[in-house]
Design an enzyme around this catalytic site. Structure first.
Site, PDB file in Angstrom:
ATOM      1  N   ASP A 139     -45.044 105.649  74.853  1.00 56.36           N
ATOM      2  CA  ASP A 139     -45.947 104.669  75.462  1.00 56.36           C
ATOM      3  C   ASP A 139     -47.336 104.906  74.848  1.00 56.36           C
ATOM      4  O   ASP A 139     -47.980 105.923  75.121  1.00 56.36           O
ATOM      5  CB  ASP A 139     -45.954 104.902  76.978  1.00 56.36           C
ATOM      6  CG  ASP A 139     -46.797 103.884  77.727  1.00 56.36           C
ATOM      7  OD1 ASP A 139     -47.711 103.291  77.116  1.00 56.36           O
ATOM      8  OD2 ASP A 139     -46.554 103.699  78.931  1.00 56.36           O
ATOM      9  N   HIS A 140     -47.770 103.938  74.060  1.00 52.49           N
ATOM     10  CA  HIS A 140     -49.021 104.143  73.314  1.00 52.49           C
ATOM     11  C   HIS A 140     -50.253 104.134  74.219  1.00 52.49           C
ATOM     12  O   HIS A 140     -51.344 104.518  73.813  1.00 52.49           O
ATOM     13  CB  HIS A 140     -49.152 103.077  72.224  1.00 52.49           C
ATOM     14  CG  HIS A 140     -49.940 103.541  71.034  1.00 52.49           C
ATOM     15  ND1 HIS A 140     -50.706 104.681  71.031  1.00 52.49           N
ATOM     16  CD2 HIS A 140     -50.069 103.021  69.795  1.00 52.49           C
ATOM     17  CE1 HIS A 140     -51.286 104.825  69.857  1.00 52.49           C
ATOM     18  NE2 HIS A 140     -50.912 103.836  69.088  1.00 52.49           N
ATOM     19  N   ARG A 141     -50.097 103.701  75.481  1.00 52.02           N
ATOM     20  CA  ARG A 141     -51.234 103.796  76.403  1.00 52.02           C
ATOM     21  C   ARG A 141     -51.508 105.254  76.735  1.00 52.02           C
ATOM     22  O   ARG A 141     -52.621 105.626  77.073  1.00 52.02           O
ATOM     23  CB  ARG A 141     -50.927 103.050  77.711  1.00 52.02           C
ATOM     24  CG  ARG A 141     -50.789 101.552  77.548  1.00 52.02           C
ATOM     25  CD  ARG A 141     -50.291 100.929  78.818  1.00 52.02           C
ATOM     26  NE  ARG A 141     -48.984 101.452  79.194  1.00 52.02           N
ATOM     27  CZ  ARG A 141     -48.293 101.071  80.262  1.00 52.02           C
ATOM     28  NH1 ARG A 141     -48.804 100.168  81.076  1.00 52.02           N
ATOM     29  NH2 ARG A 141     -47.113 101.574  80.536  1.00 52.02           N
ATOM     30  N   PRO A 180     -46.350  99.266  75.764  1.00 48.90           N
ATOM     31  CA  PRO A 180     -46.587  99.164  74.310  1.00 48.90           C
ATOM     32  C   PRO A 180     -45.874 100.312  73.592  1.00 48.90           C
ATOM     33  O   PRO A 180     -46.313 101.448  73.619  1.00 48.90           O
ATOM     34  CB  PRO A 180     -48.106  99.263  74.178  1.00 48.90           C
ATOM     35  CG  PRO A 180     -48.572  99.908  75.429  1.00 48.90           C
ATOM     36  CD  PRO A 180     -47.547  99.702  76.497  1.00 48.90           C
TER      37      PRO A 180
END
Ligand code: CAO
Length: 446
Positions: free
Chosen positions: A418-420, A242
Site C-alpha cells: 500500500d503506497h500510502r 494504491p
C-alpha cells in the site's frame, strides 16, 4: 441577455483575508439561487458562498488562493428573469434566509456564525434586464464540505448520487463511504448487475452488454458464493488501495537442499515440508525488521497501527475459489509446526471446513503459486493489511558470481504494498532483506 450583476462576498462574521480554496463553478455554468459558488476557508471555518440568484456565471473574478473579505467581488452573474427582481431590489444589509454555510466548521464559534439569521444577502449591483431562458435544467449541486468533496473526488464518486444524512442535507464522509461500500460490497453478491452500476458511479463507461450467444455456443455457470465474496473484497481492495508491486528474487539453493534433506523426516511424521513454511518464517523475520509491513491504517487514515503479533494469512486455492486462512503466532512456531499447520488448514479450506474465525486477524499475507508455475505476478493486498508477498516457481538460473556464471536456484518474489503506507525504497529494502534471509536461513535465528 439577462442583467449582469456582481456577486460579492457577504457578511461572513469576523473573518478577514479569508482564502478561496475551491471554485465550484465556471463561466457558462447555470446556477440556482442558493447554489454554491466558491468555498472560503479561514482558520476557524469553511464556508460555501451561495448564489444570490439563479442565472449564468459570466466571469469569475477570484481564483483559488486569493484572499477575500466582505465585499470582495467573486463573479459576474447574468441573472435569470425570475430570481433577479427580489435579489436586485434587496438593499445591502437586508437579512437573508440562507447565510453562507460553515461546512467543516472547526469551532462552535464558526458554527454559530454560520447560523446567524442576520447575515445579509449578497446584493447584485445592477438592475434586472430581460432574460432569455436557457433550455437546459439547472445542474444539481450537492452540499458537502471541501474535505468530503476531495474524498469523493479521490474515489471518483459523483456526489449527486450520494444520499445526504448530515445537517442541512449535507453529505458526510460516512455517506460517501456508505455509497462506495454499497457498490463494492453487498451489491456484487446480491446482483450481478453491480459491475455496470459501480462503473457508472465511478464515472466510467457502462459495462459492455454483449449477447455472447450471437457469436457462438455458450454455457452460463453461476459463480460460487466464495468467488462472489472474495471477488467483492478483491475489487474493493484493488480500487481503494494504491498498489505497487516490487519484484525481486532470492537465491534458495542451500535452503532447497536443506528442505529436501528435512522432508524425509516430516514425511515420516505424516506431513509435507514445502518452501512455504520457510517463507512464513522468513517473512516474520523481515516483518520484525520492518514493522510498517505488519500494520494497518486506522479508520481515519491518520494513524498506522503496528501490530505486536504475527498472524500470517496464506492464500489457498480451492475448487470453489480463493480463501485466506490465517496461521496465528507464526513467530512462536518452528518451521515443522508451520508446515504441519499449513497442511491442516489447506485441507480444511479445500474440504470447506474453515470457520470464519480461521480467516480473521491476519497481519500480512502470502500467496504462493510456486507449486503451479509462473515467474511473477501482482497479488492484491488483503485489506486492512498493507502488504502481501507473492511467490512464483523457483528455477535454476545462471547467476554471475565471483567472476563466473554459476547455476543457482532462484525464487521469484512479488511484494505488493500500500503506497500510502510504504515507500518504494522501504519495499525494496524489505524484499532485499527477505531475499538475504532466504539465501542464508541462519539469519532467522539472528
Ligand atoms: N517453486 C517450486 N516448487 C514449489 C514452490 C516454488 N516456489 N512452491 C511449492 N513448490 C512445489 C512443492 O514443493 C510441491 O512439490 P512436490 O509435489 O514435488 O512435493 C508442489 O510444488 C506443490 O506444492 P503445494 O502447492 O501443494 O504446497 P505449498 O506449500 O507450496 O502451497 C498452498 C500450499 C495451499 C498455498 C497451495 O496449494 C495453494 O493453494 N496455492 C495457490 C494460492 C493461490 O491461489 N494464490 C493466488 C491468489 S491470487 O492473489
Amino acid at each position: 441577455m439577462g442583467a449582469i450583476s456582481e456577486v460579492l462576498v457577504p457578511d461572513i462574521g469576523d473573518f478577514k483575508g479569508v482564502d478561496v480554496i475551491e471554485i465550484l463553478v465556471k463561466p457558462g455554468d447555470r446556477v440556482e439561487k442558493e447554489g454554491s459558488l466558491v468555498t472560503l476557508e479561514s482558520d476557524k471555518a469553511t464556508m460555501e458562498i451561495p448564489s444570490p440568484a439563479a442565472g449564468i456565471v459570466r466571469e469569475l473574478r477570484v481564483k483559488v488562493g486569493d484572499k477575500v473579505a466582505e465585499g470582495s467581488l467573486i463573479l459576474l452573474l447574468e441573472e435569470a428573469a425570475e430570481g433577479a427582481a427580489p435579489a436586485a431590489s434587496a438593499p445591502r444589509g437586508t437579512p437573508a434566509s440562507s447565510p453562507p454555510a460553515a461546512t467543516t466548521a472547526g469551532s462552535d464559534k464558526a458554527d454559530a456564525a454560520s447560523q446567524r439569521a442576520d447575515v445579509p444577502l449578497l446584493v447584485p449591483r445592477t438592475g434586472p434586464v430581460p432574460y432569455e431562458p436557457v433550455a437546459a435544467p439547472a445542474a444539481f449541486k450537492p452540499y458537502a464540505s471541501p474535505s468530503v468533496r476531495k474524498f469523493a473526488r479521490e474515489l471518483g464518486v459523483d456526489l449527486a448520487r450520494v444520499k445526504a444524512t448530515g445537517p442541512k442535507d449535507r453529505i458526510t464522509t460516512e455517506d460517501v463511504q456508505g455509497f462506495v461500500k454499497g457498490i463494492m460490497g453487498a451489491a456484487p453478491v446480491a446482483a450481478p448487475a453491480a459491475a455496470p452500476a459501480g462503473g457508472a458511479a465511478l464515472g466510467l463507461l457502462e459495462w459492455p452488454q454483449v449477447d455472447f450467444a450471437k457469436f457462438g455456443p455458450i454455457e452460463t455457470k453461476p459463480r460460487s458464493r466464495i468467488k462472489k465474496l472474495s471477488g467483492a473484497n478483491l475489487h474493493r481492495n484493488w480500487v481503494m488501495i494504491p498498489h505497487v508491486t516490487q519484484f525481486d528474487e532470492a537465491d534458495i539453493t542451500e535452503l532447497e537442499a536443506f528442505r529436501k534433506t528435512s522432508s524425509a523426516d516430516t514425511e515420516r511424521q505424516g506431513f509435507k515440508l514445502t518452501m512455504l513454511a520457510f517463507l512464513i518464517k522468513a517473512c516474520v523475520t523481515a516483518l520484525r525488521q520492518y514493522p510498517e509491513f505488519n500494520a494497518s491504517l486506522d479508520k481515519t487514515g491518520e494513524n498506522l497501527i503496528i501490530k505486536g503479533y504475527y498472524h500470517i494469512g496464506v492464500a489457498v486455492d480451492t475448487p470453489d475459489g480463493l480463501v485466506v486462512p490465517v496461521i496465528r503466532d507464526a513467530d512462536r512456531k518452528g518451521v515443522f509446526d508451520l508446515a504441519r499447520e499449513l497442511g491442516e488448514i489447506s485441507k480444511l479450506a479445500r474440504d470447506k471446513k474453515l470457520k470464519p474465525g480461521d480467516m480473521q486477524g491476519g497481519t500480512f499475507s502470502i500467496s504462493s503459486l510456486g507449486g503451479i508455475g509462473g515467474t511473477a505476478f501482482s497479488p492484491i493486498i488483503n485489506a486492512p493489511e498493507v502488504a502481501i508477498l507473492g511467490v512464483s516457481r523457483s528455477a535454476m538460473r545462471p547467476v554471475y558470481k565471483d567472476g563466473q556464471f554459476v547455476a543457482r536456484l532462484m525464487l521469484p518474489l512479488s511484494l505488493s504494498y500500500d503506497h500510502r503506507v510504504i515507500d518504494g525504497a522501504l519495499a525494496a529494502r524489505f524484499t532485499t532483506y527477505l531475499a538475504s534471509v532466504l539465501s542464508d536461513i541462519r539469519r532467522i535465528l539472528l
